[in-house]
Design a protein around this motif. Sequence first.
Motif, mmCIF file in Angstrom:
data_model
loop_
_atom_site.group_PDB
_atom_site.id
_atom_site.type_symbol
_atom_site.label_atom_id
_atom_site.label_comp_id
_atom_site.label_asym_id
_atom_site.label_seq_id
_atom_site.Cartn_x
_atom_site.Cartn_y
_atom_site.Cartn_z
ATOM 1 N N GLY A 177 0.718 -0.452 0.120
ATOM 2 C CA GLY A 177 0.662 0.038 0.029
ATOM 3 C C GLY A 177 1.639 1.185 -0.065
ATOM 4 N N ALA A 178 2.209 1.030 0.220
ATOM 5 C CA ALA A 178 3.062 2.371 0.395
ATOM 6 C C ALA A 178 3.810 2.481 -1.559
ATOM 7 C CB ALA A 178 3.802 2.382 1.702
ATOM 8 N N ALA A 179 3.630 1.807 -2.047
ATOM 9 C CA ALA A 179 4.575 1.154 -2.947
ATOM 10 C C ALA A 179 4.349 2.814 -4.011
ATOM 11 C CB ALA A 179 4.161 0.378 -3.881
ATOM 12 N N LYS A 180 3.953 3.339 -3.539
ATOM 13 C CA LYS A 180 3.972 4.406 -3.836
ATOM 14 C C LYS A 180 3.603 5.888 -3.177
ATOM 15 C CE LYS A 180 4.088 8.692 -6.677
ATOM 16 N NZ LYS A 180 5.105 8.960 -8.106
ATOM 17 N N ILE A 181 4.662 6.601 -3.114
ATOM 18 C CA ILE A 181 5.230 7.909 -1.578
ATOM 19 C C ILE A 181 5.120 9.110 -1.799
ATOM 20 C CG2 ILE A 181 5.935 8.060 0.626
ATOM 21 C CD1 ILE A 181 7.208 5.055 0.868
ATOM 22 N N TRP A 182 3.560 9.754 -2.180
ATOM 23 C CA TRP A 182 3.808 11.277 -2.496
ATOM 24 C C TRP A 182 3.959 11.933 -0.920
ATOM 25 C CZ3 TRP A 182 0.934 12.248 -6.868
ATOM 26 C CH2 TRP A 182 0.272 10.919 -7.530
ATOM 27 N N SER A 183 4.506 13.251 -1.920
ATOM 28 C CA SER A 183 4.906 14.448 -0.534
ATOM 29 C C SER A 183 3.268 14.965 -0.378
ATOM 30 C CB SER A 183 5.898 14.814 -1.032
ATOM 31 O OG SER A 183 5.601 15.603 -2.283
ATOM 32 N N THR A 184 3.084 15.828 0.770
ATOM 33 C CA THR A 184 2.374 16.782 1.040
ATOM 34 C C THR A 184 2.412 16.777 0.202
ATOM 35 O OG1 THR A 184 2.659 16.111 3.400
ATOM 36 C CG2 THR A 184 1.610 18.576 3.121
ATOM 37 N N ARG A 185 3.542 18.151 -0.711
ATOM 38 C CA ARG A 185 2.641 19.172 -1.743
ATOM 39 C C ARG A 185 1.686 18.626 -3.097
ATOM 40 N NH1 ARG A 185 8.186 18.992 -1.505
ATOM 41 N NH2 ARG A 185 8.800 17.742 -3.438
ATOM 42 N N ASP A 186 2.322 17.351 -3.289
ATOM 43 C CA ASP A 186 1.744 16.718 -4.410
ATOM 44 C C ASP A 186 0.686 15.855 -4.763
ATOM 45 O OD1 ASP A 186 3.680 17.531 -5.208
ATOM 46 O OD2 ASP A 186 4.844 15.360 -4.923
ATOM 47 N N VAL A 187 -0.393 15.509 -3.445
ATOM 48 C CA VAL A 187 -1.957 15.456 -2.735
ATOM 49 C C VAL A 187 -2.491 15.738 -3.340
ATOM 50 C CG1 VAL A 187 -0.476 13.269 -1.531
ATOM 51 C CG2 VAL A 187 -1.553 15.641 0.007
ATOM 52 N N THR A 189 -5.914 15.633 -1.711
ATOM 53 C CA THR A 189 -5.731 16.812 -0.145
ATOM 54 C C THR A 189 -5.522 15.466 0.948
ATOM 55 O OG1 THR A 189 -7.521 14.565 -0.353
ATOM 56 C CG2 THR A 189 -8.421 16.195 -0.893
ATOM 57 N N LYS A 190 -4.701 16.384 1.123
ATOM 58 C CA LYS A 190 -3.573 15.581 2.342
ATOM 59 C C LYS A 190 -4.058 14.554 3.588
ATOM 60 C CE LYS A 190 -1.488 20.147 3.244
ATOM 61 N NZ LYS A 190 -0.702 20.935 3.911
ATOM 62 N N ALA A 191 -3.425 13.914 4.065
ATOM 63 C CA ALA A 191 -4.126 12.828 4.820
ATOM 64 C C ALA A 191 -4.552 13.342 6.204
ATOM 65 C CB ALA A 191 -2.956 11.832 5.368
ATOM 66 N N LYS A 192 -5.910 12.955 6.894
ATOM 67 C CA LYS A 192 -6.191 14.229 8.183
ATOM 68 C C LYS A 192 -6.298 12.858 9.623
ATOM 69 C CE LYS A 192 -10.692 15.749 10.025
ATOM 70 N NZ LYS A 192 -12.083 16.271 9.321
ATOM 71 N N ILE A 193 -4.904 13.291 9.943
ATOM 72 C CA ILE A 193 -4.703 12.505 11.471
ATOM 73 C C ILE A 193 -6.430 12.622 12.370
ATOM 74 C CG2 ILE A 193 -3.863 11.947 13.520
ATOM 75 C CD1 ILE A 193 -1.202 13.432 11.905
ATOM 76 N N LEU A 194 -7.038 11.573 13.005
ATOM 77 C CA LEU A 194 -7.966 11.946 13.138
ATOM 78 C C LEU A 194 -7.915 11.768 15.235
ATOM 79 C CD1 LEU A 194 -10.225 9.446 11.709
ATOM 80 C CD2 LEU A 194 -10.409 11.640 11.318
ATOM 81 N N SER A 195 -6.757 10.782 15.046
ATOM 82 C CA SER A 195 -6.208 10.580 16.909
ATOM 83 C C SER A 195 -4.366 10.213 16.881
ATOM 84 C CB SER A 195 -6.864 9.606 17.856
ATOM 85 O OG SER A 195 -6.315 8.925 17.132
ATOM 86 N N ARG A 196 -4.014 10.632 18.036
ATOM 87 C CA ARG A 196 -2.715 10.693 17.140
ATOM 88 C C ARG A 196 -2.353 10.672 19.025
ATOM 89 N NH1 ARG A 196 2.636 15.523 15.657
ATOM 90 N NH2 ARG A 196 3.877 13.827 16.866
ATOM 91 N N PRO A 197 -1.994 9.298 19.864
ATOM 92 C CA PRO A 197 -1.627 8.953 20.727
ATOM 93 C C PRO A 197 -0.389 9.829 21.585
ATOM 94 C CG PRO A 197 -2.648 6.970 19.869
ATOM 95 C CD PRO A 197 -2.606 8.102 19.346
ATOM 96 N N PHE A 252 -6.159 7.738 10.735
ATOM 97 C CA PHE A 252 -5.975 8.723 9.922
ATOM 98 C C PHE A 252 -7.153 8.550 8.567
ATOM 99 C CE2 PHE A 252 -2.649 5.429 8.511
ATOM 100 C CZ PHE A 252 -3.143 5.670 7.669
ATOM 101 N N ILE A 253 -7.054 9.030 7.763
ATOM 102 C CA ILE A 253 -7.873 8.877 6.450
ATOM 103 C C ILE A 253 -6.793 9.763 5.497
ATOM 104 C CG2 ILE A 253 -9.627 9.833 4.704
ATOM 105 C CD1 ILE A 253 -11.651 10.985 7.674
ATOM 106 N N PRO A 254 -6.708 8.818 4.582
ATOM 107 C CA PRO A 254 -5.734 8.571 3.921
ATOM 108 C C PRO A 254 -5.887 9.934 3.395
ATOM 109 C CG PRO A 254 -6.350 6.321 3.932
ATOM 110 C CD PRO A 254 -6.993 7.281 4.774
ATOM 111 N N ALA A 255 -4.297 10.434 2.492
ATOM 112 C CA ALA A 255 -4.059 11.185 1.397
ATOM 113 C C ALA A 255 -5.147 11.277 0.122
ATOM 114 C CB ALA A 255 -3.128 11.763 1.486
ATOM 115 N N THR A 256 -5.081 11.880 -0.915
ATOM 116 C CA THR A 256 -6.006 11.325 -2.244
ATOM 117 C C THR A 256 -5.422 12.048 -3.490
ATOM 118 O OG1 THR A 256 -8.057 12.907 -1.760
ATOM 119 C CG2 THR A 256 -7.922 10.635 -1.420
#
Length: 275
Positions: A177-187, A189-197, A252-256
């Motif tokens: 699922g991480a074969a293609k890794i995108w940078s924040t600037r290229d997505v 919508t960014k991944a949305k973190i729902l909880s971060r312990p 989190f909700i994945p970036a798109t």
Amino acid sequence: MIKPRNSAAAILCVAALSCSLLSGARVEAQTSAQPEANRAPATRASGIELYRQGDDAGAIAALRLAVKRDKNDLVAWRVLGLAYGRLGKLGDARKAHERAAKIGEQFLLAQYETAPLDYILGRQAELKPLLDAAADSADQYLQLSSNLSKKKVSEWQERAGFLRDMASLMGHDNLAGAAKIWSTRDVTTKAKILSRPEPQYTEAAREHRIGGTVIIRAVLAADGQVRAIRPIRTLPYGLTIKAVSAARQIKFIPATVDGAPVSQAIQLEYNFHVY
């Protein structure tokens, strides 16, 4: 007596893989420069073969020589512990497994701090059996240690879990699922973190008044899992392990990209303050 969890074939597989890895990336840059250390893999191999044949005394003699020549030979320490255990020398087995587990932990952290991510992902098939072996030794150490304090038991359970958890990230399927890794600037919508312990502070770090920041790079994968976790700044006394464990629990909700979920790289900082 403690029953070995690894078959002889599995041990031989780990040993073969470790020859190239541990010769090129030591936990500490030490014995590779010494001519005597160049003979350590052959000594280790003979010790493993003797163990496979059931000659535990012979295996111990060869493996003790191997670890004398190379004190960070994870596989030699691991099989040495198994041979001692099979002979009923549980105190010696415990010490050997302790050494193997700690070498595995140090090796993993050293790799993640210094090696490029592409290198780690490219050698995941080789790293996984080493981490599995170190995790098995951590489990063996716990089984052989009947008088540990609750704090020590917790420390070793976390060490074993950390090694096993990181080994689980090393499978090709796991990282698909991480074969293609995108940078924040290229997505899109960014991944949305729902909880971060937040990670817990360890008693050992508190006793030594250790504080600072652990920095982790990871991938928020398209399948909703945190993958390819890589500590790039570490702290001692279990703080890095706590930070990695916290990172693994992020929801989190994945970036798109154009409406489809994708994997996004992220950097995390975990601050530990001494009070």
